[in-house]
Design a protein around this motif. Structure first.
Motif, PDB file in Angstrom:
ATOM      1  N   GLY A   6       0.980  -1.252   0.215  1.00  0.00           N
ATOM      2  CA  GLY A   6      -0.010  -0.011   0.044  1.00  0.00           C
ATOM      3  C   GLY A   6       0.854   1.127   0.049  1.00  0.00           C
ATOM      4  N   GLN A   7       0.161   2.304   0.244  1.00  0.00           N
ATOM      5  CA  GLN A   7       0.857   3.735   0.308  1.00  0.00           C
ATOM      6  C   GLN A   7       0.376   4.553   1.412  1.00  0.00           C
ATOM      7  OE1 GLN A   7      -1.525   3.086  -2.217  1.00  0.00           O
ATOM      8  NE2 GLN A   7      -0.125   1.724  -3.504  1.00  0.00           N
ATOM      9  N   HIS A   8       1.196   5.549   1.840  1.00  0.00           N
ATOM     10  CA  HIS A   8       0.729   6.376   2.850  1.00  0.00           C
ATOM     11  C   HIS A   8       1.525   7.752   2.272  1.00  0.00           C
ATOM     12  CE1 HIS A   8       4.552   6.279   5.411  1.00  0.00           C
ATOM     13  NE2 HIS A   8       4.681   5.266   4.480  1.00  0.00           N
ATOM     14  N   ALA A   9       1.000   8.773   2.809  1.00  0.00           N
ATOM     15  CA  ALA A   9       1.465  10.004   2.387  1.00  0.00           C
ATOM     16  C   ALA A   9       1.378  11.236   3.417  1.00  0.00           C
ATOM     17  CB  ALA A   9       0.635  10.628   1.226  1.00  0.00           C
ATOM     18  N   SER A  10       1.853  12.358   3.605  1.00  0.00           N
ATOM     19  CA  SER A  10       1.591  13.279   4.362  1.00  0.00           C
ATOM     20  C   SER A  10       1.891  14.820   3.706  1.00  0.00           C
ATOM     21  CB  SER A  10       2.623  13.199   5.783  1.00  0.00           C
ATOM     22  OG  SER A  10       3.804  13.417   5.554  1.00  0.00           O
ATOM     23  N   VAL A  11       1.275  15.596   4.429  1.00  0.00           N
ATOM     24  CA  VAL A  11       1.609  17.192   4.073  1.00  0.00           C
ATOM     25  C   VAL A  11       1.703  17.963   5.129  1.00  0.00           C
ATOM     26  CG1 VAL A  11      -0.850  17.623   3.376  1.00  0.00           C
ATOM     27  CG2 VAL A  11       0.946  19.085   2.431  1.00  0.00           C
ATOM     28  N   GLY A  12       2.727  18.864   5.511  1.00  0.00           N
ATOM     29  CA  GLY A  12       2.873  19.607   6.494  1.00  0.00           C
ATOM     30  C   GLY A  12       3.309  21.066   6.349  1.00  0.00           C
ATOM     31  N   VAL A  13       3.216  21.844   7.327  1.00  0.00           N
ATOM     32  CA  VAL A  13       3.725  23.269   7.403  1.00  0.00           C
ATOM     33  C   VAL A  13       4.244  23.266   8.786  1.00  0.00           C
ATOM     34  CG1 VAL A  13       2.147  24.031   5.754  1.00  0.00           C
ATOM     35  CG2 VAL A  13       1.381  24.191   8.136  1.00  0.00           C
ATOM     36  N   SER A  14       5.306  24.226   8.600  1.00  0.00           N
ATOM     37  CA  SER A  14       6.297  24.581   9.939  1.00  0.00           C
ATOM     38  C   SER A  14       6.759  25.905  10.170  1.00  0.00           C
ATOM     39  CB  SER A  14       7.356  23.485  10.046  1.00  0.00           C
ATOM     40  OG  SER A  14       8.179  23.932  11.265  1.00  0.00           O
ATOM     41  N   LEU A  15       6.573  26.545  11.182  1.00  0.00           N
ATOM     42  CA  LEU A  15       6.854  28.124  11.414  1.00  0.00           C
ATOM     43  C   LEU A  15       7.789  28.241  12.641  1.00  0.00           C
ATOM     44  CD1 LEU A  15       6.444  30.813  10.721  1.00  0.00           C
ATOM     45  CD2 LEU A  15       4.815  31.093  12.398  1.00  0.00           C
TER      46      LEU A  15
ATOM     47  N   SER B  60      -3.282   4.354   3.462  1.00  0.00           N
ATOM     48  CA  SER B  60      -4.059   3.482   2.688  1.00  0.00           C
ATOM     49  C   SER B  60      -4.796   2.441   3.510  1.00  0.00           C
ATOM     50  CB  SER B  60      -3.347   2.824   1.445  1.00  0.00           C
ATOM     51  OG  SER B  60      -2.418   1.960   1.878  1.00  0.00           O
ATOM     52  N   ALA B  61      -5.736   1.928   2.800  1.00  0.00           N
ATOM     53  CA  ALA B  61      -6.640   0.581   3.383  1.00  0.00           C
ATOM     54  C   ALA B  61      -5.782  -0.571   3.790  1.00  0.00           C
ATOM     55  CB  ALA B  61      -8.000   0.421   2.674  1.00  0.00           C
ATOM     56  N   LYS B  62      -4.865  -0.812   2.788  1.00  0.00           N
ATOM     57  CA  LYS B  62      -3.946  -1.962   2.849  1.00  0.00           C
ATOM     58  C   LYS B  62      -3.060  -1.805   3.950  1.00  0.00           C
ATOM     59  CE  LYS B  62      -4.162  -3.373  -1.928  1.00  0.00           C
ATOM     60  NZ  LYS B  62      -3.426  -3.757  -3.262  1.00  0.00           N
ATOM     61  N   LEU B  63      -2.322  -0.577   4.159  1.00  0.00           N
ATOM     62  CA  LEU B  63      -1.586  -0.359   5.308  1.00  0.00           C
ATOM     63  C   LEU B  63      -2.277  -0.573   6.745  1.00  0.00           C
ATOM     64  CD1 LEU B  63       1.001   2.286   5.906  1.00  0.00           C
ATOM     65  CD2 LEU B  63      -0.265   1.857   7.860  1.00  0.00           C
ATOM     66  N   ILE B  64      -3.261   0.134   6.777  1.00  0.00           N
ATOM     67  CA  ILE B  64      -4.419   0.014   8.106  1.00  0.00           C
ATOM     68  C   ILE B  64      -4.645  -1.452   8.281  1.00  0.00           C
ATOM     69  CG2 ILE B  64      -6.595   0.501   9.169  1.00  0.00           C
ATOM     70  CD1 ILE B  64      -4.270   3.077   9.047  1.00  0.00           C
ATOM     71  N   ASP B  65      -5.287  -2.062   7.171  1.00  0.00           N
ATOM     72  CA  ASP B  65      -5.453  -3.667   7.454  1.00  0.00           C
ATOM     73  C   ASP B  65      -4.455  -4.489   7.766  1.00  0.00           C
ATOM     74  OD1 ASP B  65      -7.765  -5.394   7.179  1.00  0.00           O
ATOM     75  OD2 ASP B  65      -6.554  -6.343   5.696  1.00  0.00           O
TER      76      ASP B  65
ATOM     77  N   ARG C  87     -13.457  -9.842  13.954  1.00  0.00           N
ATOM     78  CA  ARG C  87     -12.827  -9.679  12.496  1.00  0.00           C
ATOM     79  C   ARG C  87     -13.037  -8.044  12.190  1.00  0.00           C
ATOM     80  NH1 ARG C  87     -10.241 -13.990  12.444  1.00  0.00           N
ATOM     81  NH2 ARG C  87     -10.507 -13.835  14.651  1.00  0.00           N
ATOM     82  N   TYR C  88     -11.887  -7.605  11.684  1.00  0.00           N
ATOM     83  CA  TYR C  88     -11.991  -6.148  11.287  1.00  0.00           C
ATOM     84  C   TYR C  88     -11.002  -5.972   9.998  1.00  0.00           C
ATOM     85  CZ  TYR C  88     -11.426  -1.140  11.098  1.00  0.00           C
ATOM     86  OH  TYR C  88     -11.207   0.167  10.840  1.00  0.00           O
ATOM     87  N   ASN C  89     -11.706  -5.282   8.948  1.00  0.00           N
ATOM     88  CA  ASN C  89     -10.798  -4.918   7.804  1.00  0.00           C
ATOM     89  C   ASN C  89     -10.446  -3.441   7.692  1.00  0.00           C
ATOM     90  OD1 ASN C  89     -11.248  -7.636   6.591  1.00  0.00           O
ATOM     91  ND2 ASN C  89     -13.417  -7.055   6.005  1.00  0.00           N
ATOM     92  N   GLY C  90      -9.328  -3.411   7.570  1.00  0.00           N
ATOM     93  CA  GLY C  90      -8.981  -1.697   7.573  1.00  0.00           C
ATOM     94  C   GLY C  90      -9.417  -0.660   6.515  1.00  0.00           C
ATOM     95  N   LYS C  91      -9.680   0.371   6.923  1.00  0.00           N
ATOM     96  CA  LYS C  91     -10.235   1.464   6.055  1.00  0.00           C
ATOM     97  C   LYS C  91      -9.201   2.681   5.717  1.00  0.00           C
ATOM     98  CE  LYS C  91     -13.627   2.068   8.664  1.00  0.00           C
ATOM     99  NZ  LYS C  91     -14.810   2.588   9.302  1.00  0.00           N
ATOM    100  N   PRO C  92      -9.295   3.329   4.730  1.00  0.00           N
ATOM    101  CA  PRO C  92      -8.280   4.667   4.576  1.00  0.00           C
ATOM    102  C   PRO C  92      -8.300   5.602   5.717  1.00  0.00           C
ATOM    103  CG  PRO C  92      -9.347   4.199   2.653  1.00  0.00           C
ATOM    104  CD  PRO C  92      -9.764   3.386   3.409  1.00  0.00           C
ATOM    105  N   SER C  93      -7.193   5.847   6.186  1.00  0.00           N
ATOM    106  CA  SER C  93      -7.152   6.635   7.360  1.00  0.00           C
ATOM    107  C   SER C  93      -6.618   8.194   7.240  1.00  0.00           C
ATOM    108  CB  SER C  93      -6.454   5.989   8.673  1.00  0.00           C
ATOM    109  OG  SER C  93      -6.377   6.916   9.996  1.00  0.00           O
ATOM    110  N   TRP C  94      -7.409   9.260   7.937  1.00  0.00           N
ATOM    111  CA  TRP C  94      -6.536  10.448   8.092  1.00  0.00           C
ATOM    112  C   TRP C  94      -6.138  11.110   9.282  1.00  0.00           C
ATOM    113  CZ3 TRP C  94      -5.834  13.138   3.416  1.00  0.00           C
ATOM    114  CH2 TRP C  94      -6.725  12.631   2.079  1.00  0.00           C
ATOM    115  N   GLN C  95      -5.059  11.174   9.618  1.00  0.00           N
ATOM    116  CA  GLN C  95      -4.690  11.536  10.957  1.00  0.00           C
ATOM    117  C   GLN C  95      -4.012  13.069  11.188  1.00  0.00           C
ATOM    118  OE1 GLN C  95      -2.195   7.814  11.795  1.00  0.00           O
ATOM    119  NE2 GLN C  95      -3.987   6.698  11.393  1.00  0.00           N
ATOM    120  N   PRO C  96      -4.389  13.951  11.654  1.00  0.00           N
ATOM    121  CA  PRO C  96      -3.907  15.311  11.789  1.00  0.00           C
ATOM    122  C   PRO C  96      -3.077  15.140  13.041  1.00  0.00           C
ATOM    123  CG  PRO C  96      -6.233  15.426  12.589  1.00  0.00           C
ATOM    124  CD  PRO C  96      -6.016  13.787  12.013  1.00  0.00           C
TER     125      PRO C  96
END
Length: 284
Positions: A175-184, A203-208, A223-232
């Motif tokens: 799977g994949q994962h990504a991030s975007v960030g800002v810093s001051l 991605s769902a594959k990573l979480i699963d 049982r639990y199947n992973g879903k795409p996740s957004w984490q601030p």
């Protein structure tokens, strides 16, 4: 996937690291052919959101980076960079996936707690209540994955901007994962501060792979199947030099976990908090 790996290897062999525009002192940018090695001694901890998971004590933290002409190593991240213009730089990067750190206390990736995006206020953890829960001690061992990706760094006014896209090249979770960030970053008298915000997508594959419960787990677990996740995430760091090599420092981070994580029977809280206070000694 095979062609993706070949493309990444080609880019590694052909990319040439180039320096970007000169940095302001408060930005603490690394320069080419620079080795930095320091150790921070103090106390802190990173919470663990999993049932049966151990909190990670932070006592001795390394801060290691080396920027050569063609490549760099920065606190567990290996890469090669080239400048697009005076404000933007593109890098090809690789590192071990950090997700396993919640399942294995002494996972190597847990050693590197310093990064360019650290810090925020801890909050009170609220446990999920209910019978559908599973301890990390009951599940099979989670795998170690290796990721490669593209990282874009830029300077917009006084703000540092970064976007990263990762792909599993070890064929572990596929799977994949990504991030975007800002810093001051800013300086107040002798105090150096940095406030950062970052949004992670997984991605769902990573979480699963790491938080899912499938038919290979004990039959009595839900049982639990992973879903795409957004984490601030929010983070804040502080540093005050005492001498040329010694500094006082502190940082705190707050990562919020969405329903894709908290719906897993392995996860008991909706956040991960990390904090540390100590003194740093720079060897190089």
């Amino acid at each position: 996937m095979r062609y993706c790996i070949l493309l990444l290897a080609l880019l590694f062999s052909s990319a040439r690291a180039e320096t970007t525009a000169a940095c302001e002192p408060a930005q603490s940018c690394a320069t080419e052919q620079t080795l930095h090695l320091s150790w921070a001694l103090g106390y802190g901890q990173r919470s663990n959101p999993l049932y049966g998971g151990e909190e990670l004590p932070l006592v001795i933290l390394p801060d290691i980076y080396y920027y050569a002409e063609h490549w760099f190593f920065d606190n567990g991240k290996l890469g090669s960079s080239w400048a697009l213009n005076e404000q933007w730089q593109l890098s090809l990067v690789a590192q071990f996936n950090q997700e396993k750190g919640h399942f294995q206390k002494w996972f190597g990736g847990n050693a590197f707690q310093f990064s360019s995006t650290n810090f925020s206020s801890p909050s009170i953890s609220i446990d999920r209540v209910g019978p559908l829960q599973a301890s990390v001690r009951e599940i099979r061992k989670r795998p170690t994955a290796f990721d490669a990706g593209l990282q874009l760094d830029g300077l917009v006014g006084q703000w540092l901007v970064q976007a990263v896209l990762w792909q599993d090249v070890s064929n572990t979770y596929q799977g994949q994962h990504a991030s975007v960030g800002v810093s001051l970053p800013w300086q107040q008298d002798s105090n150096q501060w940095q406030l950062s915000g970052r949004l992670y997508w997984k991605s769902a594959k990573l979480i699963d792979t790491y938080y899912g419960i499938d038919n290979n787990e004990p039959f009595y677990l839900p049982r639990y199947n992973g879903k795409p996740s957004w984490q601030p995430q929010l983070s804040l760091s502080w540093q005050r030099p005492v001498s040329e090599r010694v500094s006082l420092l502190a940082f705190v981070r707050y990562l919020h976990l969405d329903d894709a994580m908290t719906d897993s029977p392995l996860v008991r809280t909706d956040n991960v908090t990390t904090w540390f206070l100590g003194i740093s000694y720079r060897m190089y």
